[in-house]
Design a protein around this motif. Structure first.
Motif, PDB file in Angstrom:
ATOM      1  N   UNK B  43      38.486  32.831  48.394  1.00 42.89           N
ATOM      2  CA  UNK B  43      39.809  32.403  47.362  1.00 42.89           C
ATOM      3  C   UNK B  43      39.389  31.353  46.507  1.00 42.89           C
ATOM      4  N   UNK B  46      37.602  32.824  43.584  1.00 45.83           N
ATOM      5  CA  UNK B  46      38.337  33.418  42.553  1.00 45.83           C
ATOM      6  C   UNK B  46      38.668  32.202  41.535  1.00 45.83           C
ATOM      7  N   UNK B  50      37.537  31.685  37.395  1.00 46.16           N
ATOM      8  CA  UNK B  50      38.329  31.310  36.183  1.00 46.16           C
ATOM      9  C   UNK B  50      37.736  30.154  35.553  1.00 46.16           C
ATOM     10  N   UNK B  61      37.536  37.642  29.601  1.00 43.58           N
ATOM     11  CA  UNK B  61      36.583  38.614  30.384  1.00 43.58           C
ATOM     12  C   UNK B  61      36.589  38.016  32.028  1.00 43.58           C
ATOM     13  N   UNK B  63      38.602  36.761  33.851  1.00 46.96           N
ATOM     14  CA  UNK B  63      39.836  36.692  34.495  1.00 46.96           C
ATOM     15  C   UNK B  63      40.000  38.051  35.325  1.00 46.96           C
ATOM     16  N   UNK B  64      39.158  39.041  34.519  1.00 46.25           N
ATOM     17  CA  UNK B  64      39.359  40.563  35.275  1.00 46.25           C
ATOM     18  C   UNK B  64      38.411  40.367  36.621  1.00 46.25           C
ATOM     19  N   UNK B  65      37.306  39.729  36.408  1.00 47.66           N
ATOM     20  CA  UNK B  65      36.253  39.469  37.593  1.00 47.66           C
ATOM     21  C   UNK B  65      37.090  38.680  38.626  1.00 47.66           C
ATOM     22  N   UNK B  66      37.891  37.520  38.310  1.00 50.32           N
ATOM     23  CA  UNK B  66      38.510  37.027  39.247  1.00 50.32           C
ATOM     24  C   UNK B  66      39.631  37.731  39.869  1.00 50.32           C
ATOM     25  N   UNK B  67      40.340  38.566  39.271  1.00 48.82           N
ATOM     26  CA  UNK B  67      41.600  39.439  39.866  1.00 48.82           C
ATOM     27  C   UNK B  67      40.614  40.639  40.775  1.00 48.82           C
ATOM     28  N   UNK B  68      39.481  41.061  40.354  1.00 48.47           N
ATOM     29  CA  UNK B  68      38.864  42.086  41.186  1.00 48.47           C
ATOM     30  C   UNK B  68      38.251  41.299  42.541  1.00 48.47           C
ATOM     31  N   UNK B  70      39.685  38.652  43.875  1.00 52.47           N
ATOM     32  CA  UNK B  70      40.426  38.480  44.895  1.00 52.47           C
ATOM     33  C   UNK B  70      41.114  39.704  45.650  1.00 52.47           C
ATOM     34  N   UNK B  71      41.107  40.883  44.877  1.00 52.40           N
ATOM     35  CA  UNK B  71      41.394  41.922  45.547  1.00 52.40           C
ATOM     36  C   UNK B  71      40.435  42.425  46.653  1.00 52.40           C
ATOM     37  N   UNK B  72      39.225  42.151  46.370  1.00 51.52           N
ATOM     38  CA  UNK B  72      38.246  42.579  47.503  1.00 51.52           C
ATOM     39  C   UNK B  72      38.301  41.484  48.621  1.00 51.52           C
ATOM     40  N   UNK B  74      40.681  39.966  49.587  1.00 53.11           N
ATOM     41  CA  UNK B  74      42.083  40.409  50.476  1.00 53.11           C
ATOM     42  C   UNK B  74      41.496  41.340  51.351  1.00 53.11           C
ATOM     43  N   UNK B  75      41.095  42.503  50.870  1.00 57.02           N
ATOM     44  CA  UNK B  75      40.856  43.784  51.614  1.00 57.02           C
ATOM     45  C   UNK B  75      39.793  43.336  52.670  1.00 57.02           C
TER      46      UNK B  75
END
Lengths: 272, 106, 139, 510
Positions: B43, B46, B50, B61, B63-68, B70-72, B74-75
């Motif tokens: 976490x 992430x 940022x 740019x 921010x997309x990495x951070x979102x990806x 975070x998703x990974x 979580x999974x």
């Protein structure tokens, strides 16, 4: 004894690797051979990429252009490597049943392929409620985000591989939240195997189209004859996008195939 | 002091504050503890992404990495939880954990 | 200037909460309390820090040139916040449940032991076995 | 379309694989015709490439149309050696494919489409490695080849094949990463990935060519490729992987994968680093020849101890790899050793294909996997026996067969450069081969037909069902072994004419 031998081998390998460090160009040196070419005359390819990418392909992101256009032949085979991994894992792990067993499993899959099945037979209801509800919110957004990444390969770091990973992750989340059956209900087994093949087919097919315009393989500029807009540069840009779609298809389905087969030891039942 | 310097400071502070979580990953005592520590580090990564974006001036740019990421993350956490839950029920981890809880209780 | 100050304040608050989470995960005696520290402190600190940076992106909103992309970035940060708000709680719940079924027992003061033994119907046989064995081994 | 032949050779099996994967799951009877069509197309195209190379000369093809002097795009390059190797790959793959029709019988029929997909993708990798002119592209295709090989080994349902596949996977991955490290170092030093471009840069800048980065790159690339081809100390995975996998896969992998790795070594040595690597460092090249001699000796000795037919053949592969590596590093002035190695790549592909096909026929039709099972077998199946005999004689090096000529050129090169130990090892290994094969001939022609032969036939339900499909490719392979030997002159001329002379020109420029 084996450990000693392995240690010695590793030390020797490391020593050979480090042996050459002395002659390395300085870190970030703008005049090093990869950055500016050898002093003897010829320009390095990276200089060409940095100077001409936008003129050649109308793609602001140099990495995407190098990946999918200049060295698209490599990327085609990298996609094929991913397809190979998926097919190989399937061929090794998947437990194939006889005809009489198939009927019973078919009905079972149908039973649990409805909505998020929040209540399971083995009393995992509580867990499924929390994770399932969260995933109901997250999964559609993740898939949307995946498509965004695929589409945004041109201006920002993204493209087929990354977007495919996010899309594949969304299917894995689906399987984690509602059981593998619920994910397989949305992306059936024969579907994802076909999708993986179709992705490579799209990539190679776009490359093959240029052969019919008497151009070399993967020369997307030839597509301008089909698209009728924007000249060769825009045709390259569109070609790159089409290729990325193919890559994303393969990566998505192979990721899900790997998860489904590995987490259930090829049974495609139960699982995590 | 500009905001960039401040961002660097925040990043360094975050890295330092991650050390306890790292310790938990190393020390254990159970596998679940390690996963909790790893999840925490994930976490915070992430956030670090940022911050790196702010420092380099390319937040749009990163921010997309951070979102990806975070998703990974979580999974990964959910998958680990599901996987180990099955393991525990089969009684594989029990032998070590019972000893640990005895020690802590005593 | 005020916005910068406010965002710095938010970020520092996030760091403080993260410090709390770090201390908690290191010092608490059992898995569930460590989980509690990690889940709560980690989530809140992440939200605060990213909110601080999002606020900072909005600092020169009046400037029409930069504002569109700045608002977009700030919105994306809000998406991250929303996502983490859901995801962190969910994964904490899933991990805690997995830890419970994995056989982790909460540390309970001896006099409350019988009262707080947890919901009996959700206890797996394995955990019960574990509990019995620990009872036996105590002097 | 004829100007695109070099790329169509690679693309035909790729499209074939994708189409098989798409339609094959629905109708399994489509798999074989699609695969056959794809490989036949490759075969025709590779004939076209050989014809072009023989009449016009080397053929460059720029993928994506990026015809830039400094390696912006990826270049394919067909010359005297690799066009012939393309043809050999196409032929061997076609034979293995015809053999493998319904190779698993009805047991794993649901998975047979995926066998064909992996089979075709392996062909993609082999064709691609052979024709590419880009150092990194070789790595990508090595990965395809490796992954499909692991899959094809492990697809055999036995536990042993899975273990062998795992060993192969671990060692193969180490080999591939060594190659990748080498290419990375190379790029760091010269800033290009195009083989021809690197060659000119290194020739023009001796201070780069002599730097430690280039030396390390060479060492790692060689280690990686040697691991892939199973040279003596790195051969551990090879016998298990090729003998425990289903015979349909072995027929494709055993003849080709190691040979293509040898080709990569030759291509990297002479297309990238230059012949000077061998001639200017006599100490090191003597060491490599010594390793090759060790490989020959070890392979021969291991083969003598084996009682299983396929394992014995696998050990012989280790010895053959020693021939080729040794011949490459002889560094003789007449370049006969190099020519012999290149010719031996083709010859060995044919011989090994013939022998493995024969071993597959024996195993499938008579259940004979060990030497003692062969007793009296050749009298019962004269065609397969004749083909196996031809293959064995070629392996020994009896004159009209192709094996003789490659040994002849290798020994000629060794005499030129004075590597007597190599000659002794070569002749000794031929002697061992003679012992091995004449032992088999004795058992199989003159041995007693076992009493229980009728019942063992009853135990093999597959006998006779696809016997013609299995025997036909075997006979073709045996005939090709003979023809390649009898008509060796044009092949040798093509190899010598295009490549060896090119190397001499480049090394004269230095």
């Amino acid at each position: 004894m084996q450990k000693l031998f392995a240690t010695i081998a590793v030390i020797i390998t490391g020593a050979i690797l480090l042996n050459a460090v002395e002659d390395f160009p300085r870190f970030g040196d703008p005049h090093s051979p990869p950055n500016s070419g050898v002093s003897g005359g010829s320009v390095s390819s990276s200089v060409h990429y940095l100077q001409n990418t936008y003129l050649d392909t109308r793609v602001p992101n140099v990495v995407t252009a190098v990946l999918a256009d200049y060295r698209g032949y490599d990327t085609l085979f990298e996609t094929a490597v991913i397809l190979t991994a998926g097919i190989a894992v399937f061929a090794i792990l998947r437990v194939v049943r006889r005809k009489d067993e198939e009927e019973s499993t078919g009905s079972e899959e149908k039973a649990c392929s409805g909505e998020f099945s929040t209540s399971d037979s083995d009393g995992e209801g509580r867990h499924r409620v929390v994770v399932g509800t969260a995933c109901r919110v997250v999964v559609p957004l993740a898939q949307l985000f995946g498509f965004y990444i695929i589409a945004h390969g041109h201006p920002s770091p993204g493209g087929g591989f990354q977007g495919g990973v996010v899309l594949g992750t969304s299917f894995i989340l689906l399987a984690l939240a509602g059981g593998l059956g619920s994910a397989l209900g949305r992306l059936r087994e024969d579907m994802y195997l076909r999708l993986a093949c179709l992705g490579v087919f799209i990539y190679a097919g776009i490359g093959l189209l240029s052969l019919f315009f008497r151009r070399n393989f993967l020369d997307y500029g030839a597509l301008s004859g089909l698209l009728q807009t924007g000249g060769e540069e825009m045709a390259r840009s569109h070609g790159i996008f089409g290729v990325e779609l193919g890559v994303a298809m393969t990566v998505t389905s192979v990721m899900f195939a790997l998860f489904a087969n590995l987490s259930t030891r090829g049974e495609l039942k139960g699982g995590l | 002091m500009t905001f960039e310097h401040f961002s660097i400071g925040v990043g360094v502070a975050l890295l330092l504050l991650m050390i306890p979580a790292m310790c938990r990953i190393v020390m254990g005592p159970t596998t679940m503890d390690r996963i909790v520590g790893a999840n925490m580090v994930g976490t915070k990564t992430t956030v670090l992404l940022v911050i790196i974006g702010v420092i380099f001036g390319k937040v749009d740019m990163f921010i997309d990495f951070a979102l990806t990421y975070a998703l990974l993350n979580f999974t990964g956490a959910i998958a680990a939880a599901r996987y180990l839950r099955h393991k525990g029920r089969r009684g594989i981890v029990l032998a070590s954990t019972s000893e640990e809880s005895v020690c802590e209780r005593a | 200037m005020v916005i910068s100050f406010l965002s710095a304040l938010l970020i520092l608050a996030g760091l403080v909460f993260f410090l709390g989470a770090g201390v908690g995960i290191l010092r608490f005696p059992d898995f569930f309390s460590r989980m509690h520290a990690a889940g709560k402190g980690d989530t809140l600190s992440t939200l605060l820090i990213i909110a601080g940076f999002a606020l900072y992106q909005m600092r020169d909103l009046g400037d029409s040139e930069a504002s569109v992309s700045a608002v977009l970035v700030a919105l994306k940060m809000l998406v991250i916040i929303a996502f983490l708000y859901i995801a962190s709680a969910t994964s904490t719940s899933a991990l805690a449940e997995a830890g419970w079924e994995d056989g982790n027992d909460p540390v309970i003061a001896p006099k409350h032991e019988n009262r707080l033994a947890g919901p009996p119907e959700s206890r797996t046989a394995a955990a019960d076995l574990n509990r019995n064995s620990t009872h036996d081994s105590q002097p | 379309m004829s100007e695109h032949l070099p790329v169509i050779v690679v693309l035909a099996p790729l499209f074939g694989a994708v189409i098989v994967g798409f339609f094959g799951t629905r109708d399994r009877h489509l798999c074989f015709p699609i695969a056959l069509t794809a490989l036949a197309l490759s075969f025709v195209c590779s004939i076209g490439v050989v014809h072009h190379v023989a009449t016009v000369g080397a053929w460059d093809y720029f993928v994506g149309g990026w015809e830039s002097p400094h390696g912006v795009g990826i270049q394919l390059r067909a010359d005297g050696v690799n066009s012939l190797l393309l043809l050999a790959i196409a032929v061997v793959a076609l034979l293995a494919l015809v053999y493998s029709i319904r190779q698993d019988g009805e047991k794993d029929a649901e998975k047979s489409p995926f066998f064909y997909v992996l089979f075709l993708l392996l062909c993609v990798g082999l064709f691609g490695i052979t024709i590419t002119g880009d150092a990194f592209n070789v790595y990508v295709l090595i990965e395809i080849t490796a992954l499909t090989s692991y899959g094809l080994v492990a697809i055999g349902s036995s536990r042993r094949s899975r273990v062998a596949a795992f060993q192969y996977l671990v060692i193969g991955t180490v080999g591939a990463s060594f190659y990748l490290i080498g290419v990375g170092y190379l790029y760091l030093a010269v800033g290009s990935l195009n083989m021809a471009d690197i060659r000119t840069i290194l020739a023009a800048n001796p201070e780069i060519a002599n730097s430690r980065i280039i030396g390390t790159a060479l060492v790692f690339i060689l280690l990686g490729v040697w691991t892939k081809m199973g040279l003596f100390p790195l051969h551990g995975w090879l016998p298990n992987a090729y003998s425990y996998c289903p015979s349909g896969s072995a027929n494709l992998m055993a003849p080709l994968v190691t040979k293509v790795s040898v080709y990569v070594m030759i291509r990297i040595l002479f297309g990238v680093f230059g012949l000077g690597v061998i001639t200017e460092n006599p100490g090191w090249s003597d060491l490599v020849v010594l390793i090759a001699v060790g490989s020959i000796v070890a392979g021969s000795v291991m083969a003598l101890t084996q009682r299983e037919i396929k394992k014995m053949l696998c050990c012989l592969i280790v010895a053959e790899v020693g021939y080729m590596v040794g011949g490459t590093w002889l560094g003789d002035a007449g370049r006969w050793g190099l020519t012999g190695s290149m010719y031996h790549i083709l010859a060995d592909a044919m011989m090994t294909s013939c022998l493995f096909l024969a071993a597959g026929v024996f195993a499938k039709q008579f259940g004979a996997t060990r030497l003692e099972h062969l007793s009296g077998l050749f009298r019962r199946s004269p065609w397969a026996a004749g083909a196996f005999t031809l293959g064995g004689l070629a392996m020994i090096g009896v004159p009209p067969m192709c094996g003789f000529f490659s040994k002849f050129y290798l020994i000629r090169g060794a005499i030129d450069s004075g590597h007597w130990l190599y000659i002794v090892a070569l002749l000794g290994s031929s002697l061992v081969n003679a012992i091995l094969f004449f032992r088999i001939f004795e058992i199989a022609y003159f041995g007693e037909v076992p009493e229980s032969s009728e019942s063992s036939e009853g135990g093999c339900p597959t006998r006779g069902r696809h016997a013609a499909w299995r025997t036909a490719p075997l006979l073709v392979a045996a005939a090709l072994t003979l023809l390649l030997g009898i008509f060796n002159r044009p092949v040798i001329d093509l190899i010598r004419g295009t490549v060896v002379e090119n190397i001499d020109i480049v090394s004269m420029q230095e």
